[in-house]
Scaffold this motif. Structure first.
Motif, PDB file in Angstrom:
ATOM      1  N   VAL A 150      -9.798   3.229   0.849  1.00 55.89           N
ATOM      2  CA  VAL A 150      -8.473   3.834   0.974  1.00 55.89           C
ATOM      3  C   VAL A 150      -7.704   2.996   1.985  1.00 55.89           C
ATOM      4  CG1 VAL A 150      -7.167   5.880   1.627  1.00 55.89           C
ATOM      5  CG2 VAL A 150      -9.336   6.130   0.409  1.00 55.89           C
ATOM      6  N   GLY A 151      -6.600   2.405   1.525  1.00 61.45           N
ATOM      7  CA  GLY A 151      -5.746   1.618   2.397  1.00 61.45           C
ATOM      8  C   GLY A 151      -4.563   2.456   2.841  1.00 61.45           C
ATOM      9  N   THR A 152      -3.676   1.836   3.611  1.00 59.61           N
ATOM     10  CA  THR A 152      -2.490   2.526   4.112  1.00 59.61           C
ATOM     11  C   THR A 152      -1.257   1.671   3.872  1.00 59.61           C
ATOM     12  OG1 THR A 152      -3.821   3.525   5.864  1.00 59.61           O
ATOM     13  CG2 THR A 152      -1.430   3.582   6.150  1.00 59.61           C
ATOM     14  N   VAL A 153      -0.232   2.281   3.307  1.00 55.84           N
ATOM     15  CA  VAL A 153       1.047   1.585   3.152  1.00 55.84           C
ATOM     16  C   VAL A 153       1.627   1.371   4.545  1.00 55.84           C
ATOM     17  CG1 VAL A 153       3.382   1.670   2.202  1.00 55.84           C
ATOM     18  CG2 VAL A 153       1.450   2.587   0.876  1.00 55.84           C
ATOM     19  N   VAL A 154       1.920   0.117   4.875  1.00 57.98           N
ATOM     20  CA  VAL A 154       2.490  -0.232   6.173  1.00 57.98           C
ATOM     21  C   VAL A 154       4.011  -0.275   6.087  1.00 57.98           C
ATOM     22  CG1 VAL A 154       2.626  -2.052   7.930  1.00 57.98           C
ATOM     23  CG2 VAL A 154       0.440  -1.545   6.813  1.00 57.98           C
ATOM     24  N   LEU A 155       4.515  -0.769   4.938  1.00 54.42           N
ATOM     25  CA  LEU A 155       5.952  -0.954   4.769  1.00 54.42           C
ATOM     26  C   LEU A 155       6.296  -0.915   3.294  1.00 54.42           C
ATOM     27  CD1 LEU A 155       8.732  -1.938   6.063  1.00 54.42           C
ATOM     28  CD2 LEU A 155       7.967  -4.230   5.455  1.00 54.42           C
ATOM     29  N   ASP A 157      15.993  -3.902  -7.860  1.00 51.35           N
ATOM     30  CA  ASP A 157      15.229  -3.542  -9.055  1.00 51.35           C
ATOM     31  C   ASP A 157      13.722  -3.590  -8.844  1.00 51.35           C
ATOM     32  OD1 ASP A 157      14.981  -6.256  -8.787  1.00 51.35           O
ATOM     33  OD2 ASP A 157      15.479  -6.740 -10.852  1.00 51.35           O
ATOM     34  N   SER A 158      13.303  -3.511  -7.587  1.00 50.20           N
ATOM     35  CA  SER A 158      11.878  -3.574  -7.275  1.00 50.20           C
ATOM     36  C   SER A 158      11.664  -3.129  -5.828  1.00 50.20           C
ATOM     37  CB  SER A 158      11.350  -5.003  -7.455  1.00 50.20           C
ATOM     38  OG  SER A 158      11.977  -5.872  -6.537  1.00 50.20           O
ATOM     39  N   ALA A 159      10.431  -3.239  -5.383  1.00 53.54           N
ATOM     40  CA  ALA A 159      10.101  -2.989  -3.979  1.00 53.54           C
ATOM     41  C   ALA A 159       8.951  -3.902  -3.595  1.00 53.54           C
ATOM     42  CB  ALA A 159       9.703  -1.537  -3.761  1.00 53.54           C
ATOM     43  N   VAL A 160       8.881  -4.230  -2.331  1.00 55.19           N
ATOM     44  CA  VAL A 160       7.744  -4.957  -1.779  1.00 55.19           C
ATOM     45  C   VAL A 160       6.929  -3.938  -0.999  1.00 55.19           C
ATOM     46  CG1 VAL A 160       6.985  -6.750  -0.182  1.00 55.19           C
ATOM     47  CG2 VAL A 160       9.001  -7.136  -1.616  1.00 55.19           C
ATOM     48  N   LEU A 161       5.638  -3.863  -1.308  1.00 52.79           N
ATOM     49  CA  LEU A 161       4.735  -3.003  -0.550  1.00 52.79           C
ATOM     50  C   LEU A 161       3.846  -3.876   0.311  1.00 52.79           C
ATOM     51  CD1 LEU A 161       3.498  -0.395  -3.193  1.00 52.79           C
ATOM     52  CD2 LEU A 161       5.349  -0.142  -1.517  1.00 52.79           C
ATOM     53  N   ARG A 162       3.678  -3.479   1.559  1.00 52.86           N
ATOM     54  CA  ARG A 162       2.699  -4.115   2.447  1.00 52.86           C
ATOM     55  C   ARG A 162       1.649  -3.058   2.729  1.00 52.86           C
ATOM     56  NH1 ARG A 162       3.416  -8.683   5.020  1.00 52.86           N
ATOM     57  NH2 ARG A 162       2.726  -7.917   7.044  1.00 52.86           N
ATOM     58  N   ILE A 163       0.390  -3.410   2.468  1.00 54.20           N
ATOM     59  CA  ILE A 163      -0.704  -2.450   2.522  1.00 54.20           C
ATOM     60  C   ILE A 163      -1.810  -2.962   3.438  1.00 54.20           C
ATOM     61  CG2 ILE A 163      -2.458  -1.259   1.142  1.00 54.20           C
ATOM     62  CD1 ILE A 163      -0.486  -1.599  -1.264  1.00 54.20           C
ATOM     63  N   ARG A 164      -2.251  -2.109   4.366  1.00 54.67           N
ATOM     64  CA  ARG A 164      -3.363  -2.455   5.256  1.00 54.67           C
ATOM     65  C   ARG A 164      -4.672  -2.108   4.549  1.00 54.67           C
ATOM     66  NH1 ARG A 164      -1.553  -0.871   9.768  1.00 54.67           N
ATOM     67  NH2 ARG A 164      -1.222  -2.967  10.532  1.00 54.67           N
ATOM     68  N   ALA A 165      -5.621  -3.036   4.602  1.00 56.56           N
ATOM     69  CA  ALA A 165      -6.913  -2.856   3.946  1.00 56.56           C
ATOM     70  C   ALA A 165      -7.946  -3.721   4.645  1.00 56.56           C
ATOM     71  CB  ALA A 165      -6.801  -3.238   2.474  1.00 56.56           C
ATOM     72  N   ASP A 209      -4.502 -12.872  -6.940  1.00 54.97           N
ATOM     73  CA  ASP A 209      -5.539 -11.921  -7.356  1.00 54.97           C
ATOM     74  C   ASP A 209      -4.915 -10.573  -7.670  1.00 54.97           C
ATOM     75  OD1 ASP A 209      -7.511 -13.793  -6.999  1.00 54.97           O
ATOM     76  OD2 ASP A 209      -8.381 -12.860  -5.213  1.00 54.97           O
ATOM     77  N   SER A 210      -5.643  -9.777  -8.445  1.00 57.85           N
ATOM     78  CA  SER A 210      -5.193  -8.434  -8.801  1.00 57.85           C
ATOM     79  C   SER A 210      -5.950  -7.389  -8.000  1.00 57.85           C
ATOM     80  CB  SER A 210      -5.425  -8.166 -10.288  1.00 57.85           C
ATOM     81  OG  SER A 210      -4.632  -9.031 -11.067  1.00 57.85           O
ATOM     82  N   ILE A 211      -5.205  -6.419  -7.487  1.00 60.28           N
ATOM     83  CA  ILE A 211      -5.779  -5.259  -6.814  1.00 60.28           C
ATOM     84  C   ILE A 211      -5.099  -4.033  -7.402  1.00 60.28           C
ATOM     85  CG2 ILE A 211      -6.030  -4.009  -4.628  1.00 60.28           C
ATOM     86  CD1 ILE A 211      -6.029  -6.705  -3.177  1.00 60.28           C
ATOM     87  N   ALA A 212      -5.903  -3.050  -7.796  1.00 62.04           N
ATOM     88  CA  ALA A 212      -5.349  -1.800  -8.313  1.00 62.04           C
ATOM     89  C   ALA A 212      -5.014  -0.898  -7.128  1.00 62.04           C
ATOM     90  CB  ALA A 212      -6.339  -1.107  -9.232  1.00 62.04           C
ATOM     91  N   VAL A 213      -3.791  -0.398  -7.135  1.00 60.59           N
ATOM     92  CA  VAL A 213      -3.317   0.527  -6.099  1.00 60.59           C
ATOM     93  C   VAL A 213      -3.008   1.838  -6.800  1.00 60.59           C
ATOM     94  CG1 VAL A 213      -1.571   0.944  -4.324  1.00 60.59           C
ATOM     95  CG2 VAL A 213      -2.342  -1.396  -4.784  1.00 60.59           C
ATOM     96  N   ASN A 214      -3.763   2.864  -6.477  1.00 58.97           N
ATOM     97  CA  ASN A 214      -3.637   4.152  -7.172  1.00 58.97           C
ATOM     98  C   ASN A 214      -3.693   3.959  -8.686  1.00 58.97           C
ATOM     99  OD1 ASN A 214      -3.463   5.408  -4.725  1.00 58.97           O
ATOM    100  ND2 ASN A 214      -1.326   5.966  -4.887  1.00 58.97           N
ATOM    101  N   GLY A 215      -4.544   3.026  -9.125  1.00 55.09           N
ATOM    102  CA  GLY A 215      -4.739   2.794 -10.544  1.00 55.09           C
ATOM    103  C   GLY A 215      -3.757   1.835 -11.188  1.00 55.09           C
ATOM    104  N   VAL A 226       5.225   5.385   0.691  1.00 58.23           N
ATOM    105  CA  VAL A 226       6.030   5.150   1.887  1.00 58.23           C
ATOM    106  C   VAL A 226       5.089   4.807   3.034  1.00 58.23           C
ATOM    107  CG1 VAL A 226       7.950   6.645   1.201  1.00 58.23           C
ATOM    108  CG2 VAL A 226       6.018   7.615   2.468  1.00 58.23           C
ATOM    109  N   ALA A 227       5.628   4.247   4.108  1.00 58.97           N
ATOM    110  CA  ALA A 227       4.817   3.870   5.263  1.00 58.97           C
ATOM    111  C   ALA A 227       3.991   5.053   5.743  1.00 58.97           C
ATOM    112  CB  ALA A 227       5.705   3.344   6.374  1.00 58.97           C
ATOM    113  N   GLY A 228       2.713   4.791   5.977  1.00 58.65           N
ATOM    114  CA  GLY A 228       1.797   5.807   6.461  1.00 58.65           C
ATOM    115  C   GLY A 228       1.011   6.518   5.376  1.00 58.65           C
ATOM    116  N   ARG A 229       1.418   6.363   4.127  1.00 54.81           N
ATOM    117  CA  ARG A 229       0.755   7.048   3.014  1.00 54.81           C
ATOM    118  C   ARG A 229      -0.530   6.318   2.626  1.00 54.81           C
ATOM    119  NH1 ARG A 229       3.475  10.325  -1.599  1.00 54.81           N
ATOM    120  NH2 ARG A 229       3.761  11.513   0.283  1.00 54.81           N
TER     121      ARG A 229
END
Length: 96
Positions: free
Chosen positions: A9-14, A20-28, A39-45, A76-79
């Motif tokens: 389980v990672g955490t959305v940082v930003l 027309d899109s979003a950039v997600l930064r995820i701590r893992a 590389d491919s990583i599945a995030v919530n499927g 969102v951040a913290g999720r």
């Protein structure tokens, strides 16, 4: 290909919204052990592509359509998010 088994389980940082899109930064940790750009990583499927890695945080671009049709729209951040690396296919050994 993915197994559907959550590795960590990672955490959305930003979440940085674009027109027309979003950039997600995820701590893992685990899913970044041998990751390379592209590389491919599945995030919530949802299969996403690694676009950057900075220490224990990785980035990915998510299109608006994906945000509207998946749980990533609420990211969102913290999720917390479920993370899984793609499985590397290996050929079956030939019968002898």
């Amino acid at each position: 290909m993915f197994t559907g088994i959550v590795e960590e389980v990672g955490t959305v940082v930003l979440r940085e919204d674009q027109p027309d899109s979003a950039v997600l930064r995820i701590r893992a940790a685990t899913v970044l052990e041998d990751v390379t750009l592209g590389d491919s990583i599945a995030v919530n499927g949802v299969c996403l592509t690694v676009t950057a890695v900075d220490g224990d945080v990785w980035s990915t671009d998510v299109m608006a359509e994906t945000l509207s049709r998946s749980s990533l729209g609420a990211a969102v951040a913290g999720r917390p998010v479920n993370l899984e690396r793609a499985v590397t296919p290996t050929p079956a050994s030939a019968a002898t």
